[in-house]
Design an enzyme around this catalytic site. Structure first.
Site, short mmCIF file in Angstrom:
data_model
loop_
_atom_site.label_atom_id
_atom_site.label_comp_id
_atom_site.label_asym_id
_atom_site.label_seq_id
_atom_site.Cartn_x
_atom_site.Cartn_y
_atom_site.Cartn_z
N HIS A 131 -15.45 34.45 -0.31
CA HIS A 131 -14.68 33.79 0.74
C HIS A 131 -15.47 33.63 2.05
O HIS A 131 -14.88 33.64 3.13
CB HIS A 131 -13.35 34.53 0.98
CG HIS A 131 -13.53 35.95 1.49
ND1 HIS A 131 -12.64 36.95 1.19
CD2 HIS A 131 -14.47 36.51 2.29
CE1 HIS A 131 -13.04 38.07 1.78
NE2 HIS A 131 -14.15 37.83 2.46
N GLU B 212 -15.55 44.59 -1.19
CA GLU B 212 -14.47 43.59 -1.35
C GLU B 212 -14.21 43.30 -2.84
O GLU B 212 -13.12 42.86 -3.21
CB GLU B 212 -14.83 42.29 -0.63
CG GLU B 212 -14.77 42.39 0.89
CD GLU B 212 -15.12 41.08 1.60
OE1 GLU B 212 -14.77 40.96 2.78
OE2 GLU B 212 -15.75 40.18 0.99
N HIS C 216 -22.95 41.82 -0.29
CA HIS C 216 -23.34 41.50 1.08
C HIS C 216 -23.13 42.69 1.99
O HIS C 216 -22.26 43.52 1.76
CB HIS C 216 -22.63 40.26 1.62
CG HIS C 216 -21.13 40.31 1.78
ND1 HIS C 216 -20.27 40.51 0.74
CD2 HIS C 216 -20.35 40.14 2.87
CE1 HIS C 216 -19.01 40.44 1.17
NE2 HIS C 216 -19.03 40.23 2.47
N HIS D 249 -9.43 40.43 7.76
CA HIS D 249 -10.62 41.01 8.40
C HIS D 249 -10.29 41.41 9.83
O HIS D 249 -10.81 40.83 10.79
CB HIS D 249 -11.77 40.01 8.39
CG HIS D 249 -12.24 39.60 7.02
ND1 HIS D 249 -11.55 38.75 6.21
CD2 HIS D 249 -13.35 39.96 6.32
CE1 HIS D 249 -12.20 38.57 5.08
NE2 HIS D 249 -13.31 39.30 5.12
C1 DHB Z 1 -19.23 37.04 6.11
C2 DHB Z 1 -17.95 37.53 6.33
C3 DHB Z 1 -17.14 37.90 5.28
O1 DHB Z 1 -15.87 38.32 5.46
C4 DHB Z 1 -17.61 37.84 3.99
O2 DHB Z 1 -16.81 38.27 3.00
C5 DHB Z 1 -18.88 37.34 3.74
C6 DHB Z 1 -19.69 36.96 4.81
C7 DHB Z 1 -20.09 36.60 7.24
O3 DHB Z 1 -19.68 36.81 8.39
O4 DHB Z 1 -21.16 36.03 6.99
FE FE Z 2 -15.02 39.18 3.78
#
Ligand code: DHB
Ligand code: FE
Length: 297
Positions: free
Chosen positions: A23, A251, A204, A70
């Site tokens: 997402h 996540e 990530h 978030h």
């Molecule tokens: C980013 C934010 C998110 O919530 C995520 O799931 C992936 C990347 C970002 O800020 O790049």
């Molecule tokens: Fe996220």
């Protein structure tokens, strides 16, 4: 002539498919600012072309959309572990740059109330949320799967999971919750087609010395296991997600909720893999995407 039992079974809601997708907020920004054809973004959006057609061909009545807020609607003042959106409408949230220019999300209060009743009676203590604004965690998956319609073409029940502030729920708990959600949907006395979506991930890390971490090999192994042996994947401890997929890779436990709601987990046939896509990078994130169809549709 059909007997009463067969007629009643025809009248129940059922889960037709599950959809899994990252997402990343930058994906939403690329769509909103007309950049989907740029060299950087094109390969990513090409991976969702099949999905948009598939959605048109398999439009459900309701999407039960598992996502995480978030710190947008649930700031650090109150953090529910599992929360179900019971309202008739959910506005896109202002995430600092104004709300995304996407339609309001129409809920399904009656089905949401039924699922809450059933799942709470199955011993999962959900928080009921009657007022909720939805951030990129929910709106970016909708944009990826539907493009830019004037109205979202079906109703959506938002289901929030805390994966932002520790302690977060285990993969096992999420997988079991998915099974309870399936029983809840199937006990609803209207013949609705319901999809369940699991969103967020893949690997990530947005903070600290390992910011920018991506682990494509681990991500693909996660996809393999999610498809073929989710019960085993559900036993993976948190520390493995964080070590291998980065702090925000956690996540991915949300995907186990959607996977737990599929028919095979309750003894039915294995789902059909309709689509699999993986792409690196989008912003600082690996993007993963699956569509699994139940064979009882
Ligand atoms: C980013 C934010 C998110 O919530 C995520 O799931 C992936 C990347 C970002 O800020 O790049
Ligand atoms: Fe996220």
């Amino acid at each position: 002539m059909q007997n009463a039992h067969a007629q009643a079974a025809q009248g129940q809601a059922r889960i037709t498919a599950s959809v899994f997708t990252s997402h990343v907020p930058a994906i939403g920004a690329a769509i909103d600012h007309g950049k989907t054809g740029d060299d950087y973004w094109k390969p990513l959006f090409q991976g969702y072309e099949y999905s948009k057609q598939w959605m048109q061909d398999h439009l459900p009545d309701v999407i039960f959309l598992v996502y995480n807020d978030h710190a947008t609607s649930f700031d650090l003042g109150v953090i529910p572990t599992f929360a179900i959106g019971t309202a008739a409408e959910f506005e896109p949230a202002d995430e600092g740059y104004g709300p995304r220019p996407v339609p309001k999300v129409q809920g399904h209060p009656d089905l949401a109330a039924h699922i809450a009743q059933s799942v709470i009676q199955q011993d999962f203590d959900l928080t009921l949320v009657n007022t909720l604004k939805v951030d990129h965690g929910l709106t970016v998956p909708l944009s990826l799967m539907f493009g830019q319609p004037e109205h979202w073409p079906c109703q959506v029940i938002p289901f929030h999971v805390n994966v932002v502030q520790y302690p977060v729920p285990s993969g096992q708990r999420c997988f079991q919750l998915g099974q309870a959600i399936r029983r809840a949907v199937e006990s609803y006395d209207r013949p609705l087609k319901v999809q369940i979506w699991g969103t967020g991930g893949m690997s990530h890390q947005l903070q600290g010395p390992r910011a920018g971490l991506i682990n494509a090999e681990w991500d693909n192994r996660f996809l393999d296991r999610l498809i073929a042996d989710p019960a085993d994947l559900a036993t993976m401890p948190h520390i493995d997600y964080v070590r291998e997929a980065g702090s925000e890779g956690i996540e991915l436990v949300m995907w186990l909720i959607a996977r737990g709601a599929m028919a095979d987990v309750a003894g039915g046939p294995a789902p059909k893999l309709a689509h699999r896509f993986f792409h690196v990078p989008a912003s600082n994130t690996a993007v993963g995407h699956l569509i699994l169809e139940n064979r009882n549709d």
